[in-house]
Design a protein around this motif. Structure first.
Motif, short mmCIF file in Angstrom:
data_model
loop_
_atom_site.label_atom_id
_atom_site.label_comp_id
_atom_site.label_asym_id
_atom_site.label_seq_id
_atom_site.Cartn_x
_atom_site.Cartn_y
_atom_site.Cartn_z
N MET A 281 0.93 -1.25 0.02
CA MET A 281 0.08 -0.07 -0.16
C MET A 281 0.92 1.25 0.03
SD MET A 281 -3.06 -1.07 0.08
CE MET A 281 -4.27 -0.05 0.56
N ILE A 282 0.27 2.28 -0.77
CA ILE A 282 0.99 3.63 -0.91
C ILE A 282 0.44 4.46 0.06
CG2 ILE A 282 1.77 5.55 -2.36
CD1 ILE A 282 1.50 3.20 -4.66
N GLN A 283 1.32 5.18 1.03
CA GLN A 283 0.58 5.97 2.24
C GLN A 283 0.49 7.30 1.42
OE1 GLN A 283 -0.02 5.11 5.52
NE2 GLN A 283 -0.73 7.09 5.51
N LEU A 284 -0.63 8.05 1.87
CA LEU A 284 -0.98 9.30 1.52
C LEU A 284 -1.17 10.21 2.36
CD1 LEU A 284 -3.13 8.20 -1.72
CD2 LEU A 284 -0.68 8.85 -1.97
N TYR A 285 -0.99 11.57 2.45
CA TYR A 285 -1.35 12.37 3.55
C TYR A 285 -2.35 13.52 2.83
CZ TYR A 285 1.68 9.67 6.15
OH TYR A 285 2.49 8.95 6.69
N PHE A 286 -3.47 13.86 3.31
CA PHE A 286 -4.29 14.83 2.67
C PHE A 286 -4.39 15.75 3.83
CE2 PHE A 286 -5.33 11.01 0.45
CZ PHE A 286 -5.83 11.41 -0.82
N ILE A 287 -4.26 16.95 3.46
CA ILE A 287 -4.03 18.39 4.34
C ILE A 287 -5.24 19.18 3.92
CG2 ILE A 287 -2.60 20.30 5.31
CD1 ILE A 287 -1.10 17.40 3.63
N GLN A 288 -6.30 19.24 5.05
CA GLN A 288 -7.56 19.93 4.71
C GLN A 288 -7.13 21.52 4.78
OE1 GLN A 288 -10.20 18.70 3.74
NE2 GLN A 288 -9.53 16.66 3.80
N ALA A 289 -7.81 22.38 4.48
CA ALA A 289 -7.67 23.80 4.53
C ALA A 289 -7.33 24.45 5.76
CB ALA A 289 -8.89 24.66 3.88
N ASP A 290 -8.05 23.70 6.71
CA ASP A 290 -7.77 24.20 8.03
C ASP A 290 -6.50 23.54 8.85
OD1 ASP A 290 -8.35 21.51 8.75
OD2 ASP A 290 -10.26 21.73 9.86
N GLY A 291 -5.97 22.77 8.26
CA GLY A 291 -4.53 22.26 8.74
C GLY A 291 -4.87 20.78 9.13
N THR A 292 -5.99 20.16 9.17
CA THR A 292 -6.36 18.78 9.80
C THR A 292 -5.55 17.86 8.55
OG1 THR A 292 -8.26 19.34 10.63
CG2 THR A 292 -8.01 17.17 10.04
N VAL A 293 -4.89 16.78 9.08
CA VAL A 293 -4.22 15.81 8.17
C VAL A 293 -5.01 14.57 8.19
CG1 VAL A 293 -2.18 14.38 7.84
CG2 VAL A 293 -1.98 16.71 8.48
N GLN A 294 -5.60 14.32 7.18
CA GLN A 294 -6.16 12.70 6.94
C GLN A 294 -5.27 11.87 6.16
OE1 GLN A 294 -9.91 14.47 5.14
NE2 GLN A 294 -10.80 13.03 6.66
N GLU A 295 -5.10 10.56 6.83
CA GLU A 295 -4.23 9.86 6.26
C GLU A 295 -5.14 8.76 5.12
OE1 GLU A 295 -1.52 7.36 8.67
OE2 GLU A 295 -1.31 9.29 9.82
N GLY A 296 -4.50 8.52 4.13
CA GLY A 296 -5.18 7.51 3.11
C GLY A 296 -4.05 6.63 2.69
N LYS A 297 -4.74 5.57 1.77
CA LYS A 297 -3.70 4.46 1.37
C LYS A 297 -4.29 4.32 -0.30
CE LYS A 297 -2.23 2.35 5.18
NZ LYS A 297 -1.05 2.71 5.54
N ALA A 298 -3.36 4.13 -1.05
CA ALA A 298 -3.66 3.51 -2.47
C ALA A 298 -2.99 2.40 -2.90
CB ALA A 298 -3.43 4.85 -3.24
N VAL A 299 -3.43 1.79 -3.95
CA VAL A 299 -2.55 0.89 -4.62
C VAL A 299 -1.90 1.33 -5.87
CG1 VAL A 299 -3.98 -1.18 -3.75
CG2 VAL A 299 -4.80 -0.03 -5.72
N ASN A 300 -0.92 0.89 -6.27
CA ASN A 300 -0.23 1.35 -7.35
C ASN A 300 -1.35 1.15 -8.67
OD1 ASN A 300 2.20 1.88 -8.64
ND2 ASN A 300 1.97 0.37 -9.84
N GLY A 301 -1.52 2.27 -9.40
CA GLY A 301 -2.41 2.16 -10.45
C GLY A 301 -3.55 3.20 -10.33
N GLN A 302 -3.96 3.14 -9.07
CA GLN A 302 -5.27 3.68 -8.48
C GLN A 302 -5.21 5.16 -8.73
OE1 GLN A 302 -6.17 3.14 -4.34
NE2 GLN A 302 -8.38 3.30 -4.92
N THR A 303 -6.39 5.96 -9.25
CA THR A 303 -6.09 7.37 -9.38
C THR A 303 -6.28 7.97 -7.92
OG1 THR A 303 -8.79 7.64 -9.42
CG2 THR A 303 -7.39 7.36 -11.38
N LEU A 304 -5.84 8.95 -7.73
CA LEU A 304 -5.87 9.71 -6.41
C LEU A 304 -7.41 10.15 -5.97
CD1 LEU A 304 -3.97 11.03 -4.19
CD2 LEU A 304 -4.06 13.21 -5.73
N LEU A 305 -8.24 10.24 -6.80
CA LEU A 305 -9.42 10.69 -6.59
C LEU A 305 -10.08 9.25 -6.14
CD1 LEU A 305 -11.96 12.28 -6.22
CD2 LEU A 305 -12.39 11.99 -8.54
N SER A 306 -9.82 8.26 -6.52
CA SER A 306 -10.36 6.95 -5.97
C SER A 306 -9.89 6.55 -4.77
CB SER A 306 -10.20 5.86 -7.21
OG SER A 306 -10.55 4.65 -6.70
N ALA A 307 -8.43 6.86 -4.61
CA ALA A 307 -8.09 6.61 -3.49
C ALA A 307 -8.50 7.42 -2.20
CB ALA A 307 -6.46 6.77 -3.26
#
Length: 107
Positions: free
Chosen positions: A1-27
């Motif tokens: 799994m590929i670790q992703l970090y999504f930083i919201q406008a208020d600074g909150t960090v949400q962690e996400g995961k993706a598999v190779n070849g998946q779109t960022l939106l889908s992940a």
């Protein structure tokens, strides 16, 4: 799994995961990340999955297509040099640890 970090406008960090070849939106959706509307279902026709990519990762990614560049003209928040559409980014292994900044609004 590929670790992703999504930083919201208020600074909150949400962690996400993706598999190779998946779109960022889908992940983002599968990871329960807030802030992506994706009204067109990921077909590059609505610009409601606008995001800002960590600048260090931009050079590693494919350049945006003409269609993506055209849709980036319609984003709800100010377009920046690191603006991309999450539906057009294919996540790859080298993106592990990618930081994605979510704008305060999509429409």
């Amino acid at each position: 799994m590929i670790q992703l970090y999504f930083i919201q406008a208020d600074g909150t960090v949400q962690e996400g995961k993706a598999v190779n070849g998946q779109t960022l939106l889908s992940a983002a959706r599968e990871s329960g990340i807030d802030g992506f509307t994706g009204e067109c279902g990921g077909n590059c026709t609505c610009a409601t999955c606008h995001c800002f990519i960590q600048p260090e990762h931009l050079a590693e990614m494919f350049e945006p297509s003409e269609d993506e560049l055209a849709m980036l003209e319609f984003v709800a928040t100010t377009r920046e040099a690191n603006s991309r559409l999450a539906c057009q980014i294919v996540v790859e292994y080298f993106m592990d640890g990618l930081r994605v900044y979510v704008p305060d609004r999509q429409y």
